[in-house]
Design a protein around this motif. Structure first.
Motif: not given
Length: 538
Positions: A114-118, A62-65, A84-85, A88-99
């Protein structure tokens, strides 16, 4: 068709039936990597905390944003803070850029930004599995999504592979009153599926008694564009009366994402997840958390095993079972799985010859692929077997897979083409067996391999009896298959495989015997799914 089975035909005194336990990861290197995008619950029962527990309990990493911070406990939500959204984008990019991400579960989103960022991130990354739990209203009645964000959430629906609303959320998404009964809930599920173009999980947990669903608690997968075997797939279940249901929706959706990434089939995933969640509800009171709506027990199945091992340790080593006793213990629960197999349309069609040819062709194509992997597992058993007789038996069995059964399949398929690659059930089953083969335990390995002998022998003999009872018509299209699996040599090999497995259990520790039983249960469950896969594929 009669489901009467006489296990003594094949064994010294044994047979095993699987409970539908949640499965362990199919193979050590194929643990699904699952990202949960959701809010935080500091009490640990819902949100990200429940997601991570569910993912782990169902064999994932499991991973979490984090989308939102809440101040809540078992009595309700006191406050919500949405960061701030951009963060959240920074969290998501950090995960998908590496894992690498095998599946995504989306829960509480909070507001439109937030929904638009997702949505932007999903459109860029395109994960293979996306489960959206449209968290809008908590079971307690607390509103968890601003009404101004509902339109943004609607735009997110088509990017999901599965949507899992509760009945209140289903109604809000459709701008309709909440369904009063199960029939109405299913109709609303169909309308949402058609609107979004995806699959909807309609949940019966919030329906009152006498709602048309009986005293049970059914769930249903609904898809109107042909992605399921049929438009509506209903999976019945027991209704658990408990005040401890906090986080049930979060847990179900994250478990579905995890298991779907492993098995690749929504119906199979639901049939695996639902019994686990029922157990989590049934055992929830053991946690004794909070004075309100407490959390479910995500690791009830692990706790059961731990308690059993502790009890054995406290009382000294468990006694070595007598000859045939381990096999007999496995046999006691066999009826439920055999009944499940005999109830399948695929098996009934095999018996009376009415099975559509394309379903049988898919089955044989998958069986040929399976046997190639199974032969390697048996060869491994031969390599680690403790006696020369066992080494020769498993080696001959591996050879039989390649020379006899596979030849039958190739001969049949050579005149009836079947465009079928590796199916999800086949892959999961073989991965499970290969994991057992590298476990380091001869007992676990042969226990995992045994259901392919045992269930086939049982089913083959019963089908052959039905075939003969019907007068053995010369035109029966599947006569060769029926004869092959009712062959006395195969029955004798089955009896020998059972005897060797039973002998391995007598040489094993109590903990290893438990692992053997679990491996056998998992393989038996895969056998049921394997027989049902042609229908799902069709």
């Amino acid at each position: 068709m009669s489901a009467t089975v006489n296990p003594s035909e094949f064994l010294p005194d044994a047979f095993l039936p699987p409970n539908f336990l949640p499965s362990a990861p199919s193979a050590p290197l194929r643990i699904p990597r699952v990202l949960a995008i959701a809010g935080s619950d500091p009490s640990g029962g819902a949100g990200i905390q429940a997601d991570l527990k569910s993912i782990a309990a169902n064999g994932g990493y499991g991973m979490a944003a984090i989308t939102a911070l809440t101040a809540q406990n078992t009595q309700g939500v006191r406050a919500v803070h949405v960061p701030p959204a951009e963060f959240l984008t920074a969290q998501l990019d950090a995960i998908s850029d590496d894992i690498g991400i095998d599946a995504v579960k989306i829960g509480m989103l909070g507001d439109a930004a937030v929904i638009d960022a997702v949505r932007t991130w999903l459109e860029k990354v395109r994960p293979a599995v996306v489960v959206l739990d449209p968290v809008m209203v908590a079971t307690s009645g607390d509103r968890l999504l601003k009404e101004s964000a509902e339109a943004a959430l609607q735009a997110l629906l088509p990017l999901a592979d599965l949507i899992t609303p509760n009945l209140a959320e289903l109604a809000i998404l459709l701008k309709e009153p909440v369904a009063a009964d199960w029939v109405e809930a299913l109709e609303q599920g169909k309308r949402l599926a058609a609107l979004s173009g995806t699959t909807v999980l309609v949940k019966g947990g919030h329906l009152p008694g006498g709602d048309g669903a009986g005293d049970g608690c059914p769930d249903a997968l609904v898809n109107t564009v042909g992605l399921l075997g049929q438009e509506t797939v209903v999976v019945p279940g027991e209704r658990i009366v408990t005040r401890n249901s906090h986080g049930t929706g979060c847990s179900l959706s994250s478990a579905m994402a995890t298991v779907q990434a492993r098995v690749g089939n929504w119906e199979a995933a639901l049939r695996e997840v639902k019994p686990w969640l029922l157990g989590a509800l049934r055992e929830a009171s053991a946690l004794d958390v909070g004075t309100g709506n407490g959390p479910v027990h995500h690791f009830h199945h692990v706790q059961d095993r731990t308690s059993s091992q502790h009890s054995q340790h406290s009382q000294g080593p468990a006694e070595t079972p007598a000859e045939g006793e381990f096999a007999a213990a496995l046999r006691d629960g066999a009826a439920a799985d055999l009944d499940a197999i005999y109830a399948l349309d695929f098996i009934r069609g095999l018996a009376d010859g009415t099975l559509p040819e394309h379903e049988f062709a898919y089955y044989l194509a998958q069986d040929a692929i399976y046997l190639n992997g199974y032969s390697r597992v048996l060869a491994r058993a031969a390599a680690v077997a403790p006696t020369e007789a066992e080494q020769l038996f498993w080696a001959r069995s591996a050879q039989t897979c390649l020379e006899v059964e596979s030849e039958l399949h190739r001969s049949w398929l050579s005149t009836r083409p079947a465009a079928a690659g590796l199916g999800p059930v086949t892959k999961s089953y073989v991965d499970h067996l290969l994991a057992a083969s590298v476990s380091g335990s001869y007992g676990v390995l042969v226990a995992a391999a045994l259901p392919c002998f045992w269930l086939y022998a049982e089913v083959g003999a019963t089908l052959h009896r039905e075939f003969l009872a019907g007068g053995a018509p010369a035109a029966h299209p599947y006569a060769d298959w029926l004869r092959t699996y009712a062959d006395e040599d195969f029955a004798a090999a089955t009896r020998q495989a059972i005897a060797y497995t039973d002998a391995a259990a007598r040489q094993a520790s109590a903990g290893e015997r438990e692992a053997m039983a679990l491996a056998f249960r998992q393989s038996s469950r895969y056998e049921v799914h394997f027989f049902d896969a042609p229908r799902l594929h069709a």
